[in-house]
Enzyme design. Structure first.
Site, mmCIF file in Angstrom:
data_model
loop_
_atom_site.group_PDB
_atom_site.id
_atom_site.type_symbol
_atom_site.label_atom_id
_atom_site.label_comp_id
_atom_site.label_asym_id
_atom_site.label_seq_id
_atom_site.Cartn_x
_atom_site.Cartn_y
_atom_site.Cartn_z
ATOM 1 N N SER A 13 37.016 47.201 44.749
ATOM 2 C CA SER A 13 37.508 46.091 43.947
ATOM 3 C C SER A 13 37.567 44.814 44.762
ATOM 4 C CB SER A 13 38.898 46.402 43.399
ATOM 5 O OG SER A 13 39.911 46.096 44.345
ATOM 6 N N ASP A 14 37.379 43.704 44.077
ATOM 7 C CA ASP A 14 37.697 42.440 44.716
ATOM 8 C C ASP A 14 39.214 42.352 44.838
ATOM 9 O OD1 ASP A 14 37.391 39.964 45.914
ATOM 10 O OD2 ASP A 14 35.972 39.242 44.417
ATOM 11 N N TYR A 15 39.661 41.435 45.680
ATOM 12 C CA TYR A 15 41.086 41.373 45.986
ATOM 13 C C TYR A 15 41.924 41.108 44.721
ATOM 14 C CZ TYR A 15 40.795 41.466 51.123
ATOM 15 O OH TYR A 15 40.624 41.842 52.436
#
Length: 803
Positions: free
Chosen positions: A338-340
Site C-alpha cells: 500500500s501507499d502510505y
C-alpha cells in the site's frame, strides 16, 4: 450501527496493536529448529516459503504484512536506538518491515497514527554508519529473538538517488527522462542501489512510472513525463539499475517498487489524489504499458497502488486492477504494498466506510498484501479471519509473496550491512562524476537563435548572475541533504576564475520565504522586497557584458500535496511571484541574456521564449547543478536533452500532451494557438543534424511480422553533439480512433562534426497493436505511417502496410 469516526477511533494505539498481534490460545505451532527446511539455502524458494508458512501462527502471518514508521517508539529507545526489549514487548510475533530506517521518526513518541505521508520538517536523518548500525540491530532482533527468525524488509525512498543523508543526489526524474538515455539511467540507479544496500536498506519505493498528463499536478517532477513508451523505457532502466535483470538479488542490489498503479498522473482538477476519470481503453493504451512491461520483462516483486479512484473505485480497493489485471493478465508474482496510509484513506478520503476493519477486508480482497507505513487496518487481520470476514487463504497468499521476496533477497542468509564500510560507499568520486554527467545530459536547449551560447569566457569582461536560486539550489522533492550541492554561483565563479572574467551576483528576486519541501505553509515573498531586489539587479546588470538569469520553481512551489494542509498543485503554469517582472526589467536593458530554468514541472514561459537570447531548461539537476550549468553554458558539454513533456502556452490549453486524438485542438476564438509553446521531444543543440527519411526493410508485412526501419542521421555542424532519433507510428484507419502520433522507439547518438550514422529500429507487432471494440489487443490490417525526426513535429515519413 454506524459509529462516528474520530482521530482517536481511527488511530491505532500501541496497546491495541500489541493486543491484536498477540497470540491466541491454539494448538502449539511447529517448532523452528536448525534443521528446518526453510533455513536451508540449497532448497528451492517455493519449498522454503511453503515450509515456513506451515510453521507460522495467524498472528505471525499478520505481522509480516505491516510496517512501522510513525510508531517507531515501539521498537526504539527514547534516543532513537533500536531496542530489542521494546520490540519484543510490542511485537512478540515479529515484524514485516521497517519504513524508512534512515529517518528518526519515533523520537517524539506517539500512540496515534495520524500524520501524513510526507517528510518531517526540520528532522535530520541518520548518516551511513548510524543507519547501518540501526538496521543491523533490528535485523539481529528479528533473526535471533523472534520465534521463527524471519528477517525484515527495510524500505526507503530513492526517486532520483537514495533519499538519505550524504547520499548522491542525481537530477530529478523528469530531468533524467530528458536525457532519453536508458543506459545512463541504469547507471544512476545502480549507484543508488549500492548506497542503499551499504546501509542495510533492501527495497526502494521507486521507480515512479506514472504517465503524467497534467502539469498542474505537483508530482509531475517525480515522473518520466507524458509518454508511455518513455516512461516504460526509463522505468525498465531504473529497475535494471536497482535490482538487476535476474534474481536472487545480488549483494549490491535492492528490490524495486513500481509506483503508482494507476491513473495518478491525470487527476481531476490537476490536484493530487483526485479521481482519475479515465476510460478502460485509455488506461490500457497509456497508463498500463509502463507497469505491464516492467512486470512482464523483469522480475519485479513489488507494486504500489495509487491513492486515486478509477470509475468510483479507489485503487486500494480495486480487485479488477490489482488482481484481474496485475496478476491475472500480466502474471505478477510479487507483493502489492500500500501507499502510505492509503488503506485508511478508504475511510478518510474516499468515504466508502467508517470502519477500519472494513478497509482491511476491502484491501486484502482487492489484492493489497502489505499495509504501509504502519500497521493499522492489517493488525485486525487475525480477528477478521476468526470472524469469517477474511479467508485465511487470502492472508496465506499475501504472506507467501512477502516471504518469497525475503528468500529471493538472500535476507535469511545475510540481512546485515557493513557498518565500517557504509560511509566509504556513499557519494564516491565515481558517483559524483556520474551525477555531473547525468545533469549535463538532462539539459534541454529551448532557444538559441542568435547563437549566444555557448559563451566564450575569453570574450566576456563582466558577467551578471541573477536569481536567488543561482545561489540557493533547489534539487526537487524526495531529496535529503547531499554532502555538497554545487550552486550555479559556485560553478560560474570557478569558470570566471579559470577564464579571467569578472562575475557579479545579485539575488534579484526571491520566490518563497523558505524552500523546505516538508514544511506545510508556503509564504510568497513580499512584492515590495522583490521590487528592491529587482532594482539592485538592474544596476548590477547594467555593468555586465552578458547576463545569466536563473528562474523557475523550488520545492515549495510545485510538490506532492500529501495533506489538506500541505498542498503542492497549482492552477497556473506561469512563473511564481515577481520573476517575470525581473525578466522584463533585464530584457529592457538590451543586454545579451541567457535564462536558465531550474524547475520540476513545465512552465508557460512565453515572455522568456520571446525575449531571451537563449533559454535553457535545466529542471532540477541534483547536487552537481552548478558544475553542469557551467559545462553547458560555456560549451564543454553540448546540450542534447529532449522534452519528455509538452510545454503549454497557457493553462487553458490543457490537456496538451502530444499523443492526442484527431478531433482534439480544433481551435480557439481570437486566434489563440492550440499548439504547445514547445512540443514533446523538442531540444536544440550547438550543432545541426540532418535526419533522413526512414527506410523500411519490408514495406508490407503480415499481422504477426516485423520490419526494420533504418534512419541516417548526420552532424552537419562544426562541433560534436548528441541527437535523439525518434520514431513515431500513426495508424491511418482503425476500428476505434487512434492517436495522431505514438512514440515507439528512440535512440540517443553522439556524432562528430560531419559524421553520419545509421540508426535501426525493429518495428514489431507490439508497436502496431491496439485495443479494438471488443477490448482485445490486436494488429489490424491497413496502412501505418512510420515517422522519424528530432521531435514530435519535424518528422519525415514512410508507409507500412499490414496485410
Amino acid at each position: 450501527m454506524t459509529t462516528t469516526l474520530t482521530r482517536r477511533t481511527l488511530g491505532v494505539s500501541l496497546a491495541a496493536l500489541g493486543a491484536a498481534m498477540a497470540p491466541a490460545v491454539r494448538a502449539a505451532p511447529k517448532p523452528a529448529d536448525g534443521k528446518a527446511l526453510y533455513k536451508d539455502p540449497a532448497q528451492p524458494v517455493d519449498a522454503r516459503v511453503k515450509d515456513l508458512l506451515s510453521r507460522m501462527t495467524l498472528e505471525e502471518k499478520a505481522a509480516q504484512l505491516i510496517g512501522i514508521w510513525l510508531t517507531k517508539a515501539a521498537i526504539q529507545t527514547p534516543t532513537g536506538d533500536f531496542s530489542p526489549e521494546t520490540a519484543t514487548k510490542n511485537f512478540p510475533n515479529g515484524l514485516g518491515q521497517i519504513s524508512r530506517p534512515t529517518d528518526r521518526r519515533g523520537l517524539k513518541p506517539t500512540t496515534e497514527v495520524n500524520a501524513a505521508a510526507g517528510a518531517e520538517d526540520g528532522s535530520v536523518g541518520r548518516n551511513a554508519p548510524q543507519t547501518a548500525k540501526y538496521v543491523n540491530a533490528a535485523q539481529k532482533w528479528a533473526m535471533e529473538s523472534t520465534r521463527l527468525g524471519i528477517p525484515m524488509l527495510m524500505h526507503d525512498e530513492a526517486l532520483h538517488g537514495y533519499v538519505a543523508r550524504d547520499a548522491t543526489s542525481f537530477p530529478q526524474s523528469i530531468a533524467l527522462a530528458s536525457t532519453f538515455d536508458p543506459e545512463l539511467v541504469e547507471q544512476v540507479f545502480s549507484v543508488a542501489a549500492k548506497e542503499m544496500r551499504a546501509r542495510g536498506s533492501n527495497i526502494a519505493l521507486a521507480p515512479v512510472v506514472d504517465v503524467a498528463r497534467d502539469p498542474r499536478w505537483g508530482r509531475i517532477e517525480e515522473t518520466y513525463g507524458e509518454d508511455p513508451h518513455v516512461c516504460a523505457e526509463m522505468g525498465l532502466a531504473a529497475i535494471r539499475g536497482f535490482q538487476g535483470k535476474t534474481l536472487p538479488l545480488a549483494p549490491d542490489k535492492v528490490f524495486v517498487t513500481l509506483k503508482h498503479m494507476t491513473g495518478h498522473g491525470q487527476p481531476e482538477n490537476g490536484t493530487n489524489v483526485g479521481p482519475a476519470q479515465i476510460a478502460e481503453r485509455t488506461l490500457r493504451e497509456n497508463f498500463f504499458p509502463p507497469f505491464e512491461r516492467a512486470v512482464k520483462e523483469l522480475p519485479v516483486r513489488s507494486v504500489m497502488p495509487s491513492y486515486n479512484e478509477i470509475d468510483g473505485v479507489p485503487s486500494h480497493a480495486n480487485r479488477w486492477l490489482l488482481t484481474d489485471i496485475l496478476r491475472g493478465e500480466w502474471g505478477f508474482q510479487g507483493a502489492t504494498m500500500s501507499d502510505y496510509f492509503a488503506i485508511k484513506e478508504i475511510i478518510t478520503r474516499h468515504k466508502l466506510t467508517d470502519q477500519l476493519a472494513d478497509t482491511a477486508v476491502m484491501a486484502i480482497n482487492a489484492g493489497v498484501d502489505v499495509e504501509l507505513p504502519d500497521g493499522e487496518a492489517y493488525v485486525l487481520l487475525p480477528q477478521l479471519v476468526r470472524s469469517g470476514r477474511i479467508p485465511e487463504a487470502a492472508v496465506d497468499a499475501a504472506v507467501a509473496r512477502v516471504l518469497k521476496i525475503k528468500f529471493e533477497g538472500g535476507l535469511f542468509e545475510n540481512p546485515y550491512a557493513d557498518e565500517k564500510a557504509a560511509d566509504a560507499k556513499t557519494a564516491t568520486p565515481q558517483a559524483v562524476a556520474l551525477a555531473r554527467e547525468a545533469a549535463r545530459k538532462a539539459v534541454v536547449l529551448l532557444k538559441n537563435d542568435k547563437g549566444l551560447l555557448p559563451l566564450d569566457g575569453r570574450k566576456i569582461k563582466r558577467l551578471a548572475l541573477l536569481g536567488t536560486h543561482a545561489k540557493d539550489t533547489p534539487i526537487g522533492g524526495y531529496s535529503d541533504e547531499p554532502r555538497h550541492v554545487v550552486s550555479v554561483l559556485e560553478g560560474l565563479t570557478a569558470e570566471a576564475k579559470a577564464q579571467g572574467f569578472a562575475l557579479d551576483y545579485a539575488e534579484a528576486v526571491r520566490i518563497t520565504e523558505k524552500r523546505v519541501w516538508a514544511a506545510d505553509e508556503v509564504k510568497l515573498v513580499d512584492p515590495a522586497v522583490n521590487a528592491r531586489l529587482i532594482a539592485e539587479a538592474v544596476e548590477v546588470a547594467k555593468k555586465a557584458d552578458v547576463v545569466v538569469m536563473v528562474l523557475g520553481d523550488n520545492e515549495q512551489t510545485s510538490r506532492e500535496a500529501w495533506a489538506d494542509n500541505h498542498l503542492g498543485d497549482r492552477d497556473s503554469l506561469d512563473l511564481v511571484g515577481q520573476q517575470n517582472d525581473l525578466a522584463r526589467a533585464i530584457f529592457a536593458l538590451g543586454k545579451p541574456t541567457v535564462v536558465l530554468l531550474l524547475n520540476g514541472r513545465p512552465l508557460s514561459v512565453n515572455l522568456l521564449a520571446e525575449k531571451a537570447d537563449a533559454l535553457v531548461e535545466g529542471w532540477y539537476l541534483g547536487q552537481e547543478t552548478g558544475n553542469a550549468a557551467a559545462d553547458v553554458l560555456f560549451g564543454r558539454a553540448n546540450p542534447g536533452g529532449k522534452l519528455p513533456v509538452s510545454i503549454a502556452r497557457d493553462v487553458g490549453q490543457l490537456p496538451i500532451y502530444y499523443n492526442r486524438k484527431p478531433t482534439a485542438r480544433r481551435g480557439y476564438l481570437f486566434d489563440r494557438a492550440t499548439s504547445p509553446l514547445y512540443p514533446f521531444g523538442f531540444g536544440l543543440s550547438y550543432t545541426r543534424f540532418e535526419i533522413a527519411a526512414p527506410r523500411l526493410s519490408k514495406a508490407r508485412i503480415g499481422q504477426g511480422e516485423s520490419t526494420t526501419v533504418s534512419v541516417e542521421v548526420t552532424n552537419t555542424g562544426k562541433v560534436a553533439g548528441d541527437e535523439v532519433v525518434q520514431l513515431y507510428v500513426h495508424d491511418e484507419a482503425a476500428s476505434v480512433t487512434r492517436p495522431v502520433l505514438e512514440l515507439k522507439h528512440f535512440k540517443r547518438v553522439t556524432l562528430a562534426p560531419g559524421e553520419k550514422k545509421t540508426v535501426s529500429f525493429e518495428v514489431k507487432p507490439s508497436d502496431l497493436w491496439m485495443w479494438n471494440l471488443a477490448m482485445k489487443r490486436v494488429v489490424e490490417p491497413g496502412d501505418f505511417s512510420i515517422l522519424v525526426g528530432p521531435n514530435s513535429v519535424d518528422l519525415k515519413s514512410a508507409k507500412l502496410t499490414v496485410a
